[in-house]
Design a protein around this motif. Structure first.
Motif, PDB file in Angstrom:
ATOM      1  N   GLU A   1       0.863  -1.135  -0.029  1.00 51.76           N
ATOM      2  CA  GLU A   1       0.036  -0.115  -0.003  1.00 51.76           C
ATOM      3  C   GLU A   1       0.919   1.464   0.047  1.00 51.76           C
ATOM      4  O   GLU A   1       1.867   1.237   0.634  1.00 51.76           O
ATOM      5  N   PRO A   2       0.556   2.259  -0.603  1.00 55.42           N
ATOM      6  CA  PRO A   2       1.299   3.537  -0.510  1.00 55.42           C
ATOM      7  C   PRO A   2       1.290   4.186   0.786  1.00 55.42           C
ATOM      8  O   PRO A   2       0.493   3.878   1.628  1.00 55.42           O
ATOM      9  N   VAL A   3       2.214   4.892   0.989  1.00 55.90           N
ATOM     10  CA  VAL A   3       2.194   5.427   2.575  1.00 55.90           C
ATOM     11  C   VAL A   3       2.355   6.774   2.281  1.00 55.90           C
ATOM     12  O   VAL A   3       3.131   7.463   1.349  1.00 55.90           O
ATOM     13  N   VAL A   4       1.261   7.658   2.804  1.00 60.38           N
ATOM     14  CA  VAL A   4       1.352   9.128   2.832  1.00 60.38           C
ATOM     15  C   VAL A   4       1.741   9.760   4.176  1.00 60.38           C
ATOM     16  O   VAL A   4       1.188   9.391   5.405  1.00 60.38           O
TER      17      VAL A   4
ATOM     18  N   ILE B   1      10.240   9.884   5.954  1.00 57.57           N
ATOM     19  CA  ILE B   1       9.918   8.596   5.434  1.00 57.57           C
ATOM     20  C   ILE B   1      11.307   7.618   6.177  1.00 57.57           C
ATOM     21  O   ILE B   1      12.492   8.085   5.797  1.00 57.57           O
ATOM     22  N   ASP B   2      11.156   6.836   6.962  1.00 58.58           N
ATOM     23  CA  ASP B   2      12.224   5.954   7.545  1.00 58.58           C
ATOM     24  C   ASP B   2      12.455   4.765   6.613  1.00 58.58           C
ATOM     25  O   ASP B   2      11.848   4.247   5.902  1.00 58.58           O
ATOM     26  N   GLY B   3      13.493   4.037   7.233  1.00 54.70           N
ATOM     27  CA  GLY B   3      14.201   3.058   6.595  1.00 54.70           C
ATOM     28  C   GLY B   3      12.917   1.774   6.641  1.00 54.70           C
ATOM     29  O   GLY B   3      13.197   0.844   5.836  1.00 54.70           O
ATOM     30  N   ASP B   4      12.261   1.716   7.818  1.00 59.63           N
ATOM     31  CA  ASP B   4      11.070   0.741   7.877  1.00 59.63           C
ATOM     32  C   ASP B   4      10.268   0.644   6.698  1.00 59.63           C
ATOM     33  O   ASP B   4       9.871  -0.251   6.309  1.00 59.63           O
ATOM     34  N   VAL B   5       9.695   1.975   6.082  1.00 61.93           N
ATOM     35  CA  VAL B   5       8.878   2.152   5.059  1.00 61.93           C
ATOM     36  C   VAL B   5       9.569   1.551   3.844  1.00 61.93           C
ATOM     37  O   VAL B   5       9.067   1.082   3.033  1.00 61.93           O
TER      38      VAL B   5
ATOM     39  N   ALA C   1       1.832  13.161   6.018  1.00 61.40           N
ATOM     40  CA  ALA C   1       1.276  14.612   6.019  1.00 61.40           C
ATOM     41  C   ALA C   1       2.398  15.589   6.178  1.00 61.40           C
ATOM     42  O   ALA C   1       3.094  15.246   6.926  1.00 61.40           O
ATOM     43  N   ALA C   2       2.327  17.063   5.863  1.00 54.62           N
ATOM     44  CA  ALA C   2       3.204  17.967   6.292  1.00 54.62           C
ATOM     45  C   ALA C   2       3.578  17.928   7.766  1.00 54.62           C
ATOM     46  O   ALA C   2       4.701  18.165   8.013  1.00 54.62           O
ATOM     47  N   SER C   3       2.512  17.677   8.647  1.00 53.91           N
ATOM     48  CA  SER C   3       2.736  18.052  10.011  1.00 53.91           C
ATOM     49  C   SER C   3       3.111  16.484  10.642  1.00 53.91           C
ATOM     50  O   SER C   3       3.578  16.306  11.856  1.00 53.91           O
ATOM     51  N   GLN C   4       3.305  15.370   9.809  1.00 56.65           N
ATOM     52  CA  GLN C   4       3.574  13.913  10.267  1.00 56.65           C
ATOM     53  C   GLN C   4       5.181  13.733  10.235  1.00 56.65           C
ATOM     54  O   GLN C   4       5.781  14.444   9.497  1.00 56.65           O
ATOM     55  N   GLY C   5       5.593  12.723  10.970  1.00 55.99           N
ATOM     56  CA  GLY C   5       6.903  12.413  10.907  1.00 55.99           C
ATOM     57  C   GLY C   5       7.388  12.075  12.214  1.00 55.99           C
ATOM     58  O   GLY C   5       6.860  12.607  13.431  1.00 55.99           O
ATOM     59  N   ARG C   6       8.521  11.030  12.494  1.00 58.35           N
ATOM     60  CA  ARG C   6       9.228  10.950  13.917  1.00 58.35           C
ATOM     61  C   ARG C   6      10.090  11.973  14.229  1.00 58.35           C
ATOM     62  O   ARG C   6      10.933  12.326  13.171  1.00 58.35           O
ATOM     63  N   GLN C   7       9.747  12.786  15.151  1.00 57.68           N
ATOM     64  CA  GLN C   7      10.462  13.983  15.548  1.00 57.68           C
ATOM     65  C   GLN C   7      11.377  13.793  16.920  1.00 57.68           C
ATOM     66  O   GLN C   7      10.767  13.220  17.778  1.00 57.68           O
ATOM     67  N   PHE C   8      12.584  14.355  16.793  1.00 53.68           N
ATOM     68  CA  PHE C   8      13.432  14.145  17.702  1.00 53.68           C
ATOM     69  C   PHE C   8      14.375  15.345  17.541  1.00 53.68           C
ATOM     70  O   PHE C   8      14.495  16.007  16.585  1.00 53.68           O
ATOM     71  N   ARG C   9      15.244  15.688  18.737  1.00 50.50           N
ATOM     72  CA  ARG C   9      16.198  16.793  18.519  1.00 50.50           C
ATOM     73  C   ARG C   9      17.326  16.321  17.979  1.00 50.50           C
ATOM     74  O   ARG C   9      18.107  15.185  17.952  1.00 50.50           O
ATOM     75  N   GLY C  10      17.754  17.135  16.705  1.00 51.11           N
ATOM     76  CA  GLY C  10      18.653  16.724  15.954  1.00 51.11           C
ATOM     77  C   GLY C  10      20.323  16.865  16.486  1.00 51.11           C
ATOM     78  O   GLY C  10      20.458  17.645  17.558  1.00 51.11           O
ATOM     79  N   PRO C  11      21.416  16.654  15.841  1.00 54.23           N
ATOM     80  CA  PRO C  11      22.636  16.779  16.584  1.00 54.23           C
ATOM     81  C   PRO C  11      23.164  18.278  16.823  1.00 54.23           C
ATOM     82  O   PRO C  11      23.763  18.512  17.524  1.00 54.23           O
TER      83      PRO C  11
END
Length: 164
Positions: free
Chosen positions: A3-6, A27-31, A8-18
């Motif tokens: 199935e396609p994965v969508v 889009i992560d490696g699992d997808v 949204a602009a406000s979605q995604g796994r968020q954390f503090r970057g370096p």
């Protein structure tokens, strides 16, 4: 058929970057079955970015969404403006940073996926209050094909180890 994965602009796994800014894995490696990851990030004005580093088994592509991204690649310095793209080939020493007066927002694509590296980096920074040791950075980088070529404090740590 998958199935396609969508996302949204406000979605995604968020954390503090370096560099301390919010980083969003869109889009992560699992997808993608580990083939690639797509990450949205930003650098505040004057942010040095990560230390120079090299990937022997990964490419990175950058697309600037807003502002200007400075990108050192081997002996070249590139300045990418809004809408510009750059591909860093495997084996090239590189470092993205912001020399401009405004925030730069950009996407970067890693192939194969490296989103796990950034998640582990966020955990390491949280555990060390943003001050991981050179050894911790080297160990993390080695596990994820990210060899840092010029880590702050590396000379002092090497001297301490050699003097022991």
């Amino acid at each position: 058929m998958s199935e396609p994965v969508v996302i949204a602009a406000s979605q995604g796994r968020q954390f503090r970057g370096p560099t301390g800014r919010p980083m969003t894995v869109k889009i992560d490696g699992d997808v993608t079955g580990g083939a690639y990851s797509v990450i949205e990030y930003s650098h505040a004005p004057g942010t040095e970015g990560p230390p120079p580093h090299v990937h022997e088994r990964h490419e990175e592509a950058f697309r600037v969404l807003e502002g200007e991204l400075t990108l050192d690649v081997d002996e070249r310095t590139l300045v990418l403006g809004q809408g510009d793209y750059a591909v860093v080939p495997r084996g090239a020493v590189h470092r993205p940073y912001n020399t401009g007066p405004v925030e730069v927002r950009f996407l970067f694509i890693t192939s194969p996926a490296l989103d796990g590296f950034f998640a582990e980096m966020a955990d390491l920074n949280a555990r060390t209050h943003g001050k991981p040791t050179t050894g911790q950075l080297r160990e993390l980088g080695e596990r994820w094909d990210c060899v840092f070529t010029n880590l702050p404090g590396a000379d002092e740590e090497t001297r301490t180890i050699n003097e022991a």
